[in-house]
Design an enzyme around this catalytic site. Structure first.
Site, PDB file in Angstrom:
ATOM      1  CB  CYS A 100      -1.002  -0.023   1.145  1.00 51.55           C
ATOM      2  SG  CYS A 100      -2.334   1.188   0.925  1.00 51.55           S
ATOM      3  CG  HIS A 203      -3.642  -3.364   2.856  1.00 50.86           C
ATOM      4  ND1 HIS A 203      -2.722  -2.932   3.784  1.00 50.86           N
ATOM      5  CD2 HIS A 203      -4.159  -2.247   2.286  1.00 50.86           C
ATOM      6  CE1 HIS A 203      -2.698  -1.615   3.806  1.00 50.86           C
ATOM      7  NE2 HIS A 203      -3.564  -1.172   2.894  1.00 50.86           N
ATOM      8  CD  GLU A 205      -1.436  -5.793   5.366  1.00 49.33           C
ATOM      9  OE1 GLU A 205      -2.130  -4.802   5.677  1.00 49.33           O
ATOM     10  OE2 GLU A 205      -1.023  -5.993   4.201  1.00 49.33           O
TER      11      GLU A 205
END
Length: 231
Positions: A100, A203, A205
């Protein structure tokens, strides 16, 4: 021996967002070392890879543009930490993974620029890339023949989304390797001359909601940790 991964953060106060990155690095075999604004630059010594995380906007003085009224959560101290760290890591061929804000830092660090607001400066009819009701948006991406394509094994995929800025002019050494299918916003950049320098606008994660998301997440983090293990 497990590789040590430097992870950049907004502050030294832990929160769920920060923990997502720490958990992912730990889950896939790395040792997290958190890096905060104000740390000694010597902290770079001893890390095997650099993870540039999400967060607020980059100050436009870093790419020679005036301040846009839609900017928010700008932290110049964080810019001062991350941009030089990224430059040094790329110069030293240390594996770098940007997420990001991280993809934006990577491009700006090498002379690139940003759309400070997608709808104001790129396309008024662009997709909603920000969160809606505190949930990430989702959309399709198209992937070129690239490291990202090799890792995920797909030319199209769905990803999550939570940003209002995007890469405009790419930095030196980078190539664009993924776009949003509908509005062509840059979703990934890579430096193919390096062992592992990859930035994604989404994203991974926190891509945990579906089996497909978890597989995408796993492949990216495993590849990053594997690259750092050979540093």
């Amino acid at each position: 021996m497990k590789p040590i991964i430097g992870i950049t953060f907004l502050s030294n106060i832990g929160d769920d967002t920060s923990n997502n990155y720490i958990k992912a690095i730990s889950e896939f075999g790395g040792i997290p070392r958190t890096l905060y604004p104000g740390i000694s630059k010597d902290t770079y010594i001893g890390i095997d890879g650099l993870l540039l995380t999400g967060g607020g906007d980059i100050h436009p003085s870093n790419f020679g543009e005036p301040y846009h009224p839609t900017l928010k959560y700008v932290d110049e101290a964080r810019d001062e930490l991350e941009i030089p760290l990224c430059q040094k890591a790329i110069e030293d061929d240390l594996p770098v993974f940007g997420i990001c804000r991280g993809i934006q830092v990577m491009s700006v660090a090498m002379g690139g620029s940003l759309y400070q607001d997608i709808h104001a400066e790129y396309r008024q009819d662009a997709l909603i890339h920000t969160q809606v009701d505190n949930e990430d948006s989702r959309h399709k991406i198209e992937v070129t023949d690239s490291l990202l394509n090799k890792l995920i094994g797909k030319r199209t995929d769905e990803v999550n989304s939570s940003h209002h800025q995007a890469v405009k002019d790419i930095g030196e050494g980078f190539v664009v390797t993924a776009h949003s299918t509908e509005d062509r916003v840059v979703e990934a950049i890579e430096n193919p001359s390096k062992r592992f320098v990859l930035g994604v606008q989404y994203h991974p994660e926190r891509m945990t909601q579906t089996a497909e998301f978890r597989e995408h997440r796993r492949k990216l983090f495993e590849a990053f940790i594997e690259a750092t293990s050979s540093s």
